[in-house]
Design a protein around this motif. Structure first.
Motif, PDB file in Angstrom:
ATOM      1  N   SER A 333       0.868  -1.182   0.080  1.00 16.00           N
ATOM      2  CA  SER A 333       0.051   0.022  -0.095  1.00 16.00           C
ATOM      3  C   SER A 333       0.792   1.184   0.017  1.00 16.00           C
ATOM      4  N   GLY A 336       2.523   1.409  -3.107  1.00 15.19           N
ATOM      5  CA  GLY A 336       1.619   1.835  -4.429  1.00 15.19           C
ATOM      6  C   GLY A 336       1.150   3.450  -4.332  1.00 15.19           C
ATOM      7  N   SER A 337       1.101   3.847  -2.986  1.00 17.83           N
ATOM      8  CA  SER A 337       0.769   5.415  -2.710  1.00 17.83           C
ATOM      9  C   SER A 337       1.797   6.283  -3.461  1.00 17.83           C
ATOM     10  N   ARG A 340       1.789   5.992  -6.912  1.00 20.56           N
ATOM     11  CA  ARG A 340       0.419   6.791  -7.671  1.00 20.56           C
ATOM     12  C   ARG A 340       0.742   8.284  -7.608  1.00 20.56           C
ATOM     13  N   GLN A 353      -4.292   2.360  -8.141  1.00 21.07           N
ATOM     14  CA  GLN A 353      -5.354   2.659  -6.847  1.00 21.07           C
ATOM     15  C   GLN A 353      -6.143   1.301  -6.733  1.00 21.07           C
ATOM     16  N   ILE A 356      -3.778  -0.655  -4.441  1.00 19.36           N
ATOM     17  CA  ILE A 356      -3.885  -0.086  -3.058  1.00 19.36           C
ATOM     18  C   ILE A 356      -5.209  -0.385  -2.400  1.00 19.36           C
ATOM     19  N   ASP A 357      -6.322  -0.402  -3.138  1.00 24.53           N
ATOM     20  CA  ASP A 357      -7.528  -0.913  -2.659  1.00 24.53           C
ATOM     21  C   ASP A 357      -7.511  -2.349  -2.224  1.00 24.53           C
TER      22      ASP A 357
END
Length: 516
Positions: A333, A336-337, A340, A353, A356-357
């Motif tokens: 996560s 990924g953030s 992103r 995203q 991440i979800d």
């Protein structure tokens, strides 16, 4: 008054005197306290004969035995040496019938070798069997013959010596008067012994004998018993009630008619009583019960220990997965953030995203799995708290308002792991259907305990959306799994359409399960 009349009067007087004795009979019991089945009785009839029997053991009367004798005594020439041969009689003769006159006589014959060196013989009829002998002994037609190689010579014929003109018989003993002549004396000789301390004899003087053997024949009738103290002993009587009966007899053996008794009870040994076997049966049943109970307890403890080991192992695995995979998902996560943030393409940002979800959803599912595997959460309160928490998180993620109406419980109500598992997944499925398909804006969670025959948990998930038609409910959306899960718990799942609109999913199952 002739001689025969005088003799009959004398006999009747003696019999009457014997029947009029009034000395009381003494009867007692001596019993060993350690062995009550082996009693000793003490009987003292005084100067009388008596008989006794133990009712409960046998019906037959018993009389203490004693004897009177016909004796042949040989003498040696010019010496005091003698030799004695006795022919005893005891009990009652076969034809005895209460008195001499009514009795039938039986015949006897005895042949005796004459001892070498002995030249004289004496015949004795005596009542001296023992000091306790009592009774009547009558002899008729006593004959004595001497046999040699050449001839036979009569020594006595019917009590007379054929050569001598007078009778040879004399009375003797410590009380000679008990030796009484019969009506045909000397062809009949009688002994009526009614005194324990004395005896009487009929004797002849020593008579010369020359030959090889003597032959003696006579006819006899008698009834002989014993008096004085005696101690009948019975060994190992069977359990039961007994009665010793003692009856006094006159000198002729006729009962006086009065029976003295003493009671005796031999108790059953403890192992022959019904209550002993009942107690043994109860003890055996109790021991079997304890043994079976110990086996069941041992198996239950083993099963509990095994279950705890499995649960602990599952919890350890779940915690390890949570720590390892959860950390990895958190790193995914974060990465990924960061990616992103640096990405410039909108399509790339959208893909990142989604990753991440997805990582967040996996982390949440992993937390739920660890919660459901944790044995510390095996109670109703923890389940209610958990359902309230996941409903809030799901509604927050989907931008739905969430109203929770959960009745708090202070009872420590245990629930099974299977119950938690099915109820949590069923509640989540109901929430997901409401959040994805209702097109509404609010979800209401109601949790309550319903008391009927037993406690049931009721969970209702309702929304304010468009509702579900019959075709949609039958076609999928996970609603069929709700019914299967509730049926597994012995409960139900049904759908309602409130007047305000939307759909309500009602989950209902008993709290008490077969496996805790």
């Amino acid at each position: 008054m002739n001689q025969r009349t005088f003799l009959l009067i004398s006999l009747q007087t003696a019999a009457l005197a014997a029947e009029t004795k009034t000395q009381p009979l003494e009867l007692s019991l001596s019993q060993n306290s350690e062995d009550l089945s082996s009693p000793t009785f003490k009987i003292d009839p005084g100067q009388d004969r008596f008989r006794f029997r133990l009712r409960g053991l046998g019906p037959q009367w018993e009389e203490p035995p004693d004897t009177m004798n016909v004796v042949v005594r040989f003498f040696q020439k010019d010496t005091a040496e003698s030799q004695r041969i006795a022919f005893p009689v005891t009990g009652s003769s076969e034809g005895w019938n209460e008195n001499i006159e009514n009795s039938r006589y039986s015949s006897q014959t005895q042949s005796i070798p004459i001892p070498s060196g002995f030249d004289r013989a004496q015949i004795i009829i005596t009542s001296s069997g023992s000091p306790q002998s009592l009774g009547v002994f009558s002899i008729r037609n006593l004959n004595v013959s001497i046999f040699s190689a050449q001839n036979e010579r009569k020594l006595l014929v019917d009590g007379f010596n054929p050569i001598w003109t007078k009778t040879l018989w004399k009375k003797s003993g410590t009380r000679p008067s008990m030796a009484q002549p019969g009506p045909t004396f000397p062809a009949e000789l009688r002994l009526i012994d009614d005194d324990l301390k004395t005896h009487a004899d009929w004797v002849t003087p020593p008579m010369p004998i020359v030959g090889d053997r003597l032959q003696i024949t006579w006819k006899e009738a008698f009834s002989i018993g014993a008096g004085g103290p005696t101690n009948p002993i019975y060994d190992r009587l069977p359990p039961g009630n007994y009665q010793l009966q003692v009856e006094r007899l006159n000198v002729f053996g006729k009962p006086f008619g009065k029976i003295s008794t003493i009671e005796l009870e031999v108790p059953r040994p403890i192992w022959q009583t019904w209550w002993f076997w009942l107690l043994n049966l109860i003890a055996v049943v109790f021991l079997v019960f304890l043994f079976g109970r110990s086996i069941v307890k041992r198996r239950v403890r083993r099963a509990i220990r095994h279950t705890r080991l499995i649960e602990n192992e599952r919890l350890r695995i779940a915690m390890d997965l949570h720590d390892d995979i959860g950390t990895s998902l958190s790193q995914i996560s974060l990465a990924g953030s960061h990616a992103r943030f640096k990405a410039k393409d909108s399509h790339t940002k959208a893909s990142i995203q989604e990753m991440i979800d997805l990582a967040g959803n996996l982390s949440a599912s992993l937390s739920e799995t660890v919660w459901m595997l944790n044995p510390k959460n095996n109670d109703l309160e923890s389940l209610i708290v958990f359902l309230s928490r996941i409903s809030s998180e799901l509604c927050r993620t989907a931008n739905f308002r969430c109203r929770i109406n959960a009745i708090p419980t202070s009872d420590d109500i245990p629930i099974s792991r299977e119950f938690r598992h099915h109820f949590v997944l069923s509640a989540k499925e109901a929430f997901n259907n409401a959040l994805k398909h209702s097109r509404g804006s609010e979800v209401h969670l109601e949790i309550k305990i319903v008391q009927s025959k037993e406690k049931h948990l009721s969970v209702t998930v309702s929304d304010d959306g468009i509702g579900l038609d019959e075709t949609c409910r039958n076609s999928g959306n996970g609603l069929g799994s709700l019914k299967r899960r509730m049926n597994t718990l012995g409960g139900t799942c049904h759908f309602q359409h409130p007047d305000s609109g939307g759909t309500a999913v009602c989950l209902f199952a008993p709290l008490k399960q077969n496996q805790l």
